[in-house]
Structures are given as structure tokens and as C-alpha cells.
Design a protein around this motif. Structure first.
Motif, PDB file in Angstrom:
ATOM      1  N   PHE A  52      24.928  60.296  38.577  1.00  0.00           N
ATOM      2  CA  PHE A  52      25.952  60.709  39.537  1.00  0.00           C
ATOM      3  C   PHE A  52      25.905  59.905  40.849  1.00  0.00           C
ATOM      4  O   PHE A  52      26.847  59.959  41.631  1.00  0.00           O
ATOM      5  CB  PHE A  52      25.777  62.197  39.894  1.00  0.00           C
ATOM      6  CG  PHE A  52      25.881  63.104  38.716  1.00  0.00           C
ATOM      7  CD1 PHE A  52      27.117  63.559  38.276  1.00  0.00           C
ATOM      8  CD2 PHE A  52      24.741  63.511  38.021  1.00  0.00           C
ATOM      9  CE1 PHE A  52      27.215  64.403  37.183  1.00  0.00           C
ATOM     10  CE2 PHE A  52      24.841  64.354  36.935  1.00  0.00           C
ATOM     11  CZ  PHE A  52      26.076  64.803  36.504  1.00  0.00           C
ATOM     12  N   TRP A  53      24.824  59.199  41.030  1.00  0.00           N
ATOM     13  CA  TRP A  53      24.595  58.534  42.328  1.00  0.00           C
ATOM     14  C   TRP A  53      23.890  57.204  42.101  1.00  0.00           C
ATOM     15  O   TRP A  53      23.118  57.042  41.157  1.00  0.00           O
ATOM     16  CB  TRP A  53      23.742  59.443  43.198  1.00  0.00           C
ATOM     17  CG  TRP A  53      23.315  58.862  44.527  1.00  0.00           C
ATOM     18  CD1 TRP A  53      23.960  58.963  45.709  1.00  0.00           C
ATOM     19  CD2 TRP A  53      22.110  58.130  44.789  1.00  0.00           C
ATOM     20  NE1 TRP A  53      23.250  58.329  46.706  1.00  0.00           N
ATOM     21  CE2 TRP A  53      22.099  57.811  46.159  1.00  0.00           C
ATOM     22  CE3 TRP A  53      21.042  57.711  43.989  1.00  0.00           C
ATOM     23  CZ2 TRP A  53      21.070  57.079  46.764  1.00  0.00           C
ATOM     24  CZ3 TRP A  53      20.008  56.982  44.582  1.00  0.00           C
ATOM     25  CH2 TRP A  53      20.040  56.680  45.960  1.00  0.00           C
ATOM     26  N   ALA A  54      24.159  56.241  42.988  1.00  0.00           N
ATOM     27  CA  ALA A  54      23.516  54.930  42.835  1.00  0.00           C
ATOM     28  C   ALA A  54      23.259  54.294  44.199  1.00  0.00           C
ATOM     29  O   ALA A  54      23.855  54.686  45.218  1.00  0.00           O
ATOM     30  CB  ALA A  54      24.374  54.008  41.984  1.00  0.00           C
ATOM     31  N   GLN A  55      22.365  53.330  44.174  1.00  0.00           N
ATOM     32  CA  GLN A  55      22.065  52.539  45.376  1.00  0.00           C
ATOM     33  C   GLN A  55      22.043  51.073  44.982  1.00  0.00           C
ATOM     34  O   GLN A  55      21.366  50.686  44.026  1.00  0.00           O
ATOM     35  CB  GLN A  55      20.711  52.945  45.972  1.00  0.00           C
ATOM     36  CG  GLN A  55      20.294  52.081  47.168  1.00  0.00           C
ATOM     37  CD  GLN A  55      19.005  52.562  47.788  1.00  0.00           C
ATOM     38  OE1 GLN A  55      18.939  53.670  48.317  1.00  0.00           O
ATOM     39  NE2 GLN A  55      17.968  51.725  47.724  1.00  0.00           N
ATOM     40  N   SER A  56      22.773  50.254  45.721  1.00  0.00           N
ATOM     41  CA  SER A  56      22.795  48.808  45.488  1.00  0.00           C
ATOM     42  C   SER A  56      21.962  48.124  46.556  1.00  0.00           C
ATOM     43  O   SER A  56      22.195  48.331  47.756  1.00  0.00           O
ATOM     44  CB  SER A  56      24.233  48.282  45.523  1.00  0.00           C
ATOM     45  OG  SER A  56      24.991  48.823  44.464  1.00  0.00           O
ATOM     46  N   ASP A  57      20.982  47.331  46.125  1.00  0.00           N
ATOM     47  CA  ASP A  57      20.063  46.652  47.054  1.00  0.00           C
ATOM     48  C   ASP A  57      20.340  45.150  47.083  1.00  0.00           C
ATOM     49  O   ASP A  57      20.462  44.508  46.039  1.00  0.00           O
ATOM     50  CB  ASP A  57      18.611  46.860  46.622  1.00  0.00           C
ATOM     51  CG  ASP A  57      18.215  48.327  46.612  1.00  0.00           C
ATOM     52  OD1 ASP A  57      18.850  49.110  47.342  1.00  0.00           O
ATOM     53  OD2 ASP A  57      17.270  48.670  45.865  1.00  0.00           O
ATOM     54  N   ILE A  58      20.387  44.617  48.311  1.00  0.00           N
ATOM     55  CA  ILE A  58      20.484  43.168  48.504  1.00  0.00           C
ATOM     56  C   ILE A  58      19.209  42.738  49.208  1.00  0.00           C
ATOM     57  O   ILE A  58      18.910  43.203  50.313  1.00  0.00           O
ATOM     58  CB  ILE A  58      21.704  42.780  49.358  1.00  0.00           C
ATOM     59  CG1 ILE A  58      22.989  43.273  48.711  1.00  0.00           C
ATOM     60  CG2 ILE A  58      21.756  41.265  49.554  1.00  0.00           C
ATOM     61  CD1 ILE A  58      24.219  43.098  49.598  1.00  0.00           C
ATOM     62  N   THR A  59      18.453  41.858  48.581  1.00  0.00           N
ATOM     63  CA  THR A  59      17.221  41.348  49.193  1.00  0.00           C
ATOM     64  C   THR A  59      17.471  39.923  49.664  1.00  0.00           C
ATOM     65  O   THR A  59      17.757  39.022  48.865  1.00  0.00           O
ATOM     66  CB  THR A  59      16.055  41.363  48.193  1.00  0.00           C
ATOM     67  OG1 THR A  59      15.835  42.711  47.753  1.00  0.00           O
ATOM     68  CG2 THR A  59      14.783  40.841  48.845  1.00  0.00           C
ATOM     69  N   LEU A  60      17.361  39.750  50.963  1.00  0.00           N
ATOM     70  CA  LEU A  60      17.572  38.442  51.588  1.00  0.00           C
ATOM     71  C   LEU A  60      16.223  37.823  51.932  1.00  0.00           C
ATOM     72  O   LEU A  60      15.368  38.484  52.543  1.00  0.00           O
ATOM     73  CB  LEU A  60      18.417  38.600  52.860  1.00  0.00           C
ATOM     74  CG  LEU A  60      18.485  37.408  53.815  1.00  0.00           C
ATOM     75  CD1 LEU A  60      19.223  36.250  53.153  1.00  0.00           C
ATOM     76  CD2 LEU A  60      19.160  37.806  55.120  1.00  0.00           C
ATOM     77  N   THR A  61      16.022  36.577  51.545  1.00  0.00           N
ATOM     78  CA  THR A  61      14.814  35.847  51.900  1.00  0.00           C
ATOM     79  C   THR A  61      15.196  34.725  52.856  1.00  0.00           C
ATOM     80  O   THR A  61      15.875  33.778  52.464  1.00  0.00           O
ATOM     81  CB  THR A  61      14.114  35.263  50.659  1.00  0.00           C
ATOM     82  OG1 THR A  61      13.802  36.334  49.753  1.00  0.00           O
ATOM     83  CG2 THR A  61      12.830  34.540  51.043  1.00  0.00           C
ATOM     84  N   ALA A  62      14.751  34.849  54.108  1.00  0.00           N
ATOM     85  CA  ALA A  62      15.073  33.862  55.140  1.00  0.00           C
ATOM     86  C   ALA A  62      13.836  33.012  55.425  1.00  0.00           C
ATOM     87  O   ALA A  62      12.814  33.541  55.856  1.00  0.00           O
ATOM     88  CB  ALA A  62      15.539  34.556  56.414  1.00  0.00           C
ATOM     89  N   PRO A  63      13.884  31.712  55.195  1.00  0.00           N
ATOM     90  CA  PRO A  63      12.719  30.857  55.441  1.00  0.00           C
ATOM     91  C   PRO A  63      12.465  30.614  56.920  1.00  0.00           C
ATOM     92  O   PRO A  63      11.372  30.211  57.300  1.00  0.00           O
ATOM     93  CB  PRO A  63      13.082  29.553  54.727  1.00  0.00           C
ATOM     94  CG  PRO A  63      14.580  29.517  54.765  1.00  0.00           C
ATOM     95  CD  PRO A  63      15.016  30.952  54.635  1.00  0.00           C
ATOM     96  N   ARG A  64      13.480  30.861  57.763  1.00  0.00           N
ATOM     97  CA  ARG A  64      13.354  30.639  59.203  1.00  0.00           C
ATOM     98  C   ARG A  64      14.024  31.777  59.964  1.00  0.00           C
ATOM     99  O   ARG A  64      14.878  32.468  59.399  1.00  0.00           O
ATOM    100  CB  ARG A  64      14.005  29.308  59.596  1.00  0.00           C
ATOM    101  CG  ARG A  64      13.282  28.085  59.033  1.00  0.00           C
ATOM    102  CD  ARG A  64      14.026  26.818  59.403  1.00  0.00           C
ATOM    103  NE  ARG A  64      13.329  25.635  58.957  1.00  0.00           N
ATOM    104  CZ  ARG A  64      13.351  25.183  57.713  1.00  0.00           C
ATOM    105  NH1 ARG A  64      14.063  25.836  56.807  1.00  0.00           N
ATOM    106  NH2 ARG A  64      12.689  24.094  57.369  1.00  0.00           N
ATOM    107  N   PRO A  65      13.673  31.978  61.231  1.00  0.00           N
ATOM    108  CA  PRO A  65      14.340  33.010  62.026  1.00  0.00           C
ATOM    109  C   PRO A  65      15.843  32.754  62.112  1.00  0.00           C
ATOM    110  O   PRO A  65      16.298  31.609  62.107  1.00  0.00           O
ATOM    111  CB  PRO A  65      13.675  32.875  63.404  1.00  0.00           C
ATOM    112  CG  PRO A  65      12.340  32.268  63.111  1.00  0.00           C
ATOM    113  CD  PRO A  65      12.571  31.325  61.974  1.00  0.00           C
ATOM    114  N   LEU A  66      16.597  33.845  62.200  1.00  0.00           N
ATOM    115  CA  LEU A  66      18.062  33.757  62.249  1.00  0.00           C
ATOM    116  C   LEU A  66      18.571  34.265  63.590  1.00  0.00           C
ATOM    117  O   LEU A  66      18.037  35.224  64.148  1.00  0.00           O
ATOM    118  CB  LEU A  66      18.677  34.578  61.112  1.00  0.00           C
ATOM    119  CG  LEU A  66      18.213  34.238  59.696  1.00  0.00           C
ATOM    120  CD1 LEU A  66      18.822  35.208  58.690  1.00  0.00           C
ATOM    121  CD2 LEU A  66      18.575  32.796  59.340  1.00  0.00           C
ATOM    122  N   THR A  67      19.605  33.608  64.091  1.00  0.00           N
ATOM    123  CA  THR A  67      20.225  34.032  65.349  1.00  0.00           C
ATOM    124  C   THR A  67      21.547  34.744  65.109  1.00  0.00           C
ATOM    125  O   THR A  67      22.070  35.388  66.021  1.00  0.00           O
ATOM    126  CB  THR A  67      20.464  32.816  66.248  1.00  0.00           C
ATOM    127  OG1 THR A  67      21.309  31.866  65.567  1.00  0.00           O
ATOM    128  CG2 THR A  67      19.139  32.138  66.605  1.00  0.00           C
TER     129      THR A  67
END
Length: 215
Positions: free
Chosen positions: A103-118
Motif C-alpha cells: 500500500f505504500w512505497a519509498q523511492s530512494d535516490i543516492t547521490l555520490t559527489a566526489p567534490r563539495p557542491l555549491t
């Protein structure tokens, strides 16, 4: 006999090789064969002998000073064994959380950043497959650093958007963005879901990655 030994030691200590004269002799010796080559004449044995003698003298001076010819030459030679490492790419992966149910779900996005982001914008579109309605969202980065919106498209799909606030930053590493929603009873197909991530690094380079949940 003792006086003779003393005089010999004093003479040895007083002897200092004239490095400037030796180097000048090397330059003159090297110039001689170069000038001869311009006139298409091979250097004479005498010239080569002078160059060899001068080179040997310089080597002796360098050795006496604690240096070697290799050491001197290597100071002007670039290190050919090193090169700039290629920049690691921004990566992302989308999966349906294994704790989702009928009845319910969760979608996960995993982001891998090699450097800091602005700058960072993460957008997730959850297709309308029947009964899809938002029940919440979260991210592993600080809540106060993001502006979050959830809206419904004309076709009924839900669009979740996380936007990094101006002046805030995201460190290098793995970051998760999750959207939660109800859906019609049964196993929901996520093949129509999509995500797009736009990020800017500290060097000003902008990168966009996108993907789906077709697994």
C-alpha cells in the motif's frame, strides 16, 4: 718528517677548486663542437679532450660538494611519472526501498559527489499508477539547507524537488533523497519513475545526471 706532513695537510686544506673557471671551461668546450657543427666540420680530438677533461673536473667539484651529475640534471627535468588524476564523475542511483509494501512505497535516490557542491537540485517524478499520493520526504543532508516542494503534474504524477539554498553547500560523499507515497493495493511498478540531478562544483563546473528505477 712531521713538518713535511703538516705542510702537506695545510696545502690540501688551502686548495679550493675554482668552480667558476671550471664551468666556464665546460661552456667553452661545449661551444667549440657546436660552432664546428655549424660549419659542417667534425670537432677535433683536442676539442673533445678538452670537453671531457672539463666535464670530469666539474664532476669532481660536484662530488666534493656532495652532489652528483644526476642530481643536478634532475632538478630541471619534469617528473614524467606523475600526471593529473582524472576527475571522478558525479554518480546517482535510484531504487525502491526494500521496506515498501503493498500500500505504500519509498523511492530512494543516492547521490555520490566526489567534490563539495555549491549548487544542487534533485528532482524525482513518481508516475501515477493508481492511488499515488505523497506521504512525506526526507534527505540525509541538513533540512534547513534545502527548499523542498511536492506538486502534481497534469497526468497525476508526483514531482518532488529538493533545491540547495543560496549560500549553502553540500560536502563530498554519499547523500540520500527519499520520497514517500501511498499507492493502489498490490505491487507497484516503478518503471515509469524518473529522476534528474543538476549540481555545480566549487570550480563552477555544472553536471547533470538522470536515471530511472527500472530494476
Amino acid at each position: 718528517m712531521d713538518q713535511l706532513k703538516q705542510r702537506l695537510r695545510e696545502a690540501a686544506r688551502a686548495h679550493e677548486p675554482d668552480r667558476a673557471r671550471i664551468l666556464a671551461r665546460v661552456e667553452r668546450g661545449m661551444a667549440a663542437p657546436a660552432a664546428a657543427a655549424r660549419h659542417h666540420r667534425p670537432p677535433s680530438r683536442t676539442s673533445w679532450a678538452r670537453v671531457a677533461a672539463a666535464t670530469a673536473a666539474v664532476a669532481a667539484v660536484l662530488v666534493a660538494g656532495g652532489y652528483t651529475a644526476t642530481t643536478v640534471l634532475d632538478t630541471d627535468r619534469p617528473d614524467r611519472g606523475t600526471s593529473a588524476a582524472p576527475a571522478a564523475p558525479l554518480r546517482a542511483e535510484g531504487v525502491v526501498d526494500p521496506h515498501s509494501n503493498r500500500f505504500w512505497a519509498q523511492s530512494d535516490i543516492t547521490l555520490t559527489a566526489p567534490r563539495p557542491l555549491t549548487a544542487l537540485t534533485v528532482e524525482l517524478r513518481v508516475a501515477q499508477t493508481g492511488g499515488v499520493a505523497s506521504t512525506g520526504h526526507w534527505r540525509t543532508l541538513p533540512e534547513e539547507d534545502f527548499t523542498v516542494s511536492v506538486r502534481e503534474d497534469r497526468d497525476g504524477a508526483l514531482r518532488y524537488t529538493w533545491t540547495l539554498k543560496p549560500g549553502r553547500g553540500a560536502p563530498a560523499g554519499r547523500h540520500v533523497f527519499a520520497a514517500q507515497y501511498n499507492h493502489a493495493e498490490g505491487t507497484r511498478a516503478a518503471t515509469g519513475d524518473r529522476y534528474t540531478i543538476t549540481a555545480t562544483g566549487q570550480d563552477g563546473e555544472r553536471t547533470t545526471v538522470s536515471g530511472d528505477f527500472a530494476k
